[in-house]
Design a protein around this motif. Structure first.
Motif, PDB file in Angstrom:
ATOM      1  N   ASP A  99       0.840  -1.189   0.000  1.00 21.68           N
ATOM      2  CA  ASP A  99       0.000   0.000   0.000  1.00 21.68           C
ATOM      3  C   ASP A  99       0.875   1.239   0.000  1.00 21.68           C
ATOM      4  OD1 ASP A  99      -2.562   1.381   0.192  1.00 21.68           O
ATOM      5  OD2 ASP A  99      -1.961   1.867   2.246  1.00 21.68           O
ATOM      6  N   ALA A 100       0.387   2.291  -0.630  1.00 20.80           N
ATOM      7  CA  ALA A 100       1.142   3.529  -0.694  1.00 20.80           C
ATOM      8  C   ALA A 100       1.193   4.243   0.643  1.00 20.80           C
ATOM      9  CB  ALA A 100       0.552   4.454  -1.758  1.00 20.80           C
ATOM     10  N   ILE A 101       0.236   3.976   1.515  1.00 17.26           N
ATOM     11  CA  ILE A 101       0.158   4.655   2.795  1.00 17.26           C
ATOM     12  C   ILE A 101       0.399   3.703   3.955  1.00 17.26           C
ATOM     13  CG2 ILE A 101      -1.321   5.970   4.353  1.00 17.26           C
ATOM     14  CD1 ILE A 101      -2.762   7.046   1.872  1.00 17.26           C
ATOM     15  N   GLY A 102      -0.295   2.566   3.942  1.00 20.17           N
ATOM     16  CA  GLY A 102      -0.143   1.586   4.995  1.00 20.17           C
ATOM     17  C   GLY A 102      -1.161   1.761   6.097  1.00 20.17           C
ATOM     18  N   GLY A 103      -1.172   0.797   6.996  1.00 20.09           N
ATOM     19  CA  GLY A 103      -2.097   0.796   8.107  1.00 20.09           C
ATOM     20  C   GLY A 103      -2.420  -0.617   8.514  1.00 20.09           C
ATOM     21  N   ARG A 104      -3.448  -0.756   9.349  1.00 21.26           N
ATOM     22  CA  ARG A 104      -3.838  -2.071   9.850  1.00 21.26           C
ATOM     23  C   ARG A 104      -5.140  -2.585   9.264  1.00 21.26           C
ATOM     24  NH1 ARG A 104      -1.697  -3.196  15.843  1.00 21.26           N
ATOM     25  NH2 ARG A 104       0.361  -2.215  15.600  1.00 21.26           N
ATOM     26  N   ASN A 105      -5.762  -1.804   8.412  1.00 23.02           N
ATOM     27  CA  ASN A 105      -7.010  -2.190   7.779  1.00 23.02           C
ATOM     28  C   ASN A 105      -6.709  -2.799   6.417  1.00 23.02           C
ATOM     29  OD1 ASN A 105      -9.542  -2.459   6.670  1.00 23.02           O
ATOM     30  ND2 ASN A 105     -10.197  -0.368   7.139  1.00 23.02           N
ATOM     31  N   PHE A 106      -7.020  -4.074   6.253  1.00 26.61           N
ATOM     32  CA  PHE A 106      -6.694  -4.753   4.999  1.00 26.61           C
ATOM     33  C   PHE A 106      -7.394  -4.139   3.803  1.00 26.61           C
ATOM     34  CE2 PHE A 106     -10.473  -7.114   3.768  1.00 26.61           C
ATOM     35  CZ  PHE A 106     -11.212  -7.169   4.934  1.00 26.61           C
ATOM     36  N   LYS A 107      -8.519  -3.484   4.027  1.00 25.02           N
ATOM     37  CA  LYS A 107      -9.287  -2.921   2.928  1.00 25.02           C
ATOM     38  C   LYS A 107      -8.588  -1.760   2.249  1.00 25.02           C
ATOM     39  CE  LYS A 107     -13.739  -4.247   4.913  1.00 25.02           C
ATOM     40  NZ  LYS A 107     -15.049  -3.745   5.409  1.00 25.02           N
ATOM     41  N   THR A 108      -7.599  -1.176   2.892  1.00 24.75           N
ATOM     42  CA  THR A 108      -6.896  -0.037   2.314  1.00 24.75           C
ATOM     43  C   THR A 108      -5.705  -0.446   1.457  1.00 24.75           C
ATOM     44  OG1 THR A 108      -5.385   0.317   4.188  1.00 24.75           O
ATOM     45  CG2 THR A 108      -7.571   1.328   4.313  1.00 24.75           C
ATOM     46  N   TYR A 109      -5.320  -1.708   1.479  1.00 23.66           N
ATOM     47  CA  TYR A 109      -4.162  -2.154   0.716  1.00 23.66           C
ATOM     48  C   TYR A 109      -4.528  -2.411  -0.737  1.00 23.66           C
ATOM     49  CZ  TYR A 109      -1.041  -2.384   4.696  1.00 23.66           C
ATOM     50  OH  TYR A 109      -0.238  -2.055   5.760  1.00 23.66           O
ATOM     51  N   ASP A 110      -3.645  -2.003  -1.624  1.00 27.64           N
ATOM     52  CA  ASP A 110      -3.939  -2.002  -3.054  1.00 27.64           C
ATOM     53  C   ASP A 110      -3.522  -3.274  -3.776  1.00 27.64           C
ATOM     54  OD1 ASP A 110      -2.915   1.439  -3.033  1.00 27.64           O
ATOM     55  OD2 ASP A 110      -4.965   0.667  -3.002  1.00 27.64           O
ATOM     56  N   TYR A 111      -2.474  -3.916  -3.321  1.00 26.75           N
ATOM     57  CA  TYR A 111      -1.928  -5.072  -4.011  1.00 26.75           C
ATOM     58  C   TYR A 111      -1.775  -6.231  -3.054  1.00 26.75           C
ATOM     59  CZ  TYR A 111      -0.740  -1.314  -7.229  1.00 26.75           C
ATOM     60  OH  TYR A 111      -0.799  -0.220  -8.059  1.00 26.75           O
ATOM     61  N   TRP A 112      -2.052  -7.430  -3.559  1.00 24.25           N
ATOM     62  CA  TRP A 112      -2.050  -8.626  -2.726  1.00 24.25           C
ATOM     63  C   TRP A 112      -1.378  -9.792  -3.421  1.00 24.25           C
ATOM     64  CZ3 TRP A 112      -3.920  -8.741   2.240  1.00 24.25           C
ATOM     65  CH2 TRP A 112      -4.663  -7.624   2.637  1.00 24.25           C
ATOM     66  N   GLY A 113      -0.719 -10.605  -2.622  1.00 22.45           N
ATOM     67  CA  GLY A 113      -0.233 -11.871  -3.111  1.00 22.45           C
ATOM     68  C   GLY A 113      -1.332 -12.909  -3.092  1.00 22.45           C
ATOM     69  N   GLN A 114      -1.002 -14.114  -3.507  1.00 25.22           N
ATOM     70  CA  GLN A 114      -1.997 -15.175  -3.630  1.00 25.22           C
ATOM     71  C   GLN A 114      -2.312 -15.861  -2.303  1.00 25.22           C
ATOM     72  OE1 GLN A 114       1.183 -15.486  -4.297  1.00 25.22           O
ATOM     73  NE2 GLN A 114       1.801 -17.424  -3.358  1.00 25.22           N
TER      74      GLN A 114
END
Length: 122
Positions: A99-114
């Motif tokens: 994520d460009a910003i980061g945090g503890r909420n998974f919904k804010t992250y932009d890219y994910w692995g499998q």
């Protein structure tokens, strides 16, 4: 585009250790936060740890403090999660995220692995 490739999951006995890796490709991550999340059956995806590419500051969930360590190798664009003293309750699918910003909420992250399965037996 950002691609994240995870590895290192598996079956381990309680008290054992595993080291997860997350290799990022097709992008530089100097301004990004890299996070690890996990999701057990029937439960919400939860924050585990995060680290900033720039500066290397890190954060951990209370449940893993003192047992897990997040680190990064900037030259390899790779983030690691060293998991020690594993407990059965650590069993989950573990995901690497960016994520460009980061945090503890998974919904804010932009890219994910499998995701990679970690199973801790008693």
């Amino acid at each position: 585009q950002v691609q994240l490739v995870e590895s290192g999951g598996g079956l381990v006995q309680a008290g054992g250790s595993l080291r997860l890796s997350c290799a990022a490709s097709a992008r530089t991550f100097s301004s990004y936060v890299m996070g690890w999340f996990r999701q057990a059956p029937g439960k919400e995806r939860e924050f585990v740890a995060a680290i900033r590419w720039s500066g290397g500051s890190s954060s951990y969930a209370d449940s893993v403090k003192g047992r897990f360590t997040i680190s990064r190798d900037n030259a390899k664009n790779t983030v690691y999660l060293q998991m020690n003293s594993l407990k059965p309750e650590d069993t989950a699918v573990y995901y690497c995220a960016a994520d460009a910003i980061g945090g503890r909420n998974f919904k804010t992250y932009d890219y994910w692995g499998q995701g990679t399965q970690v199973t801790v037996s008693s």
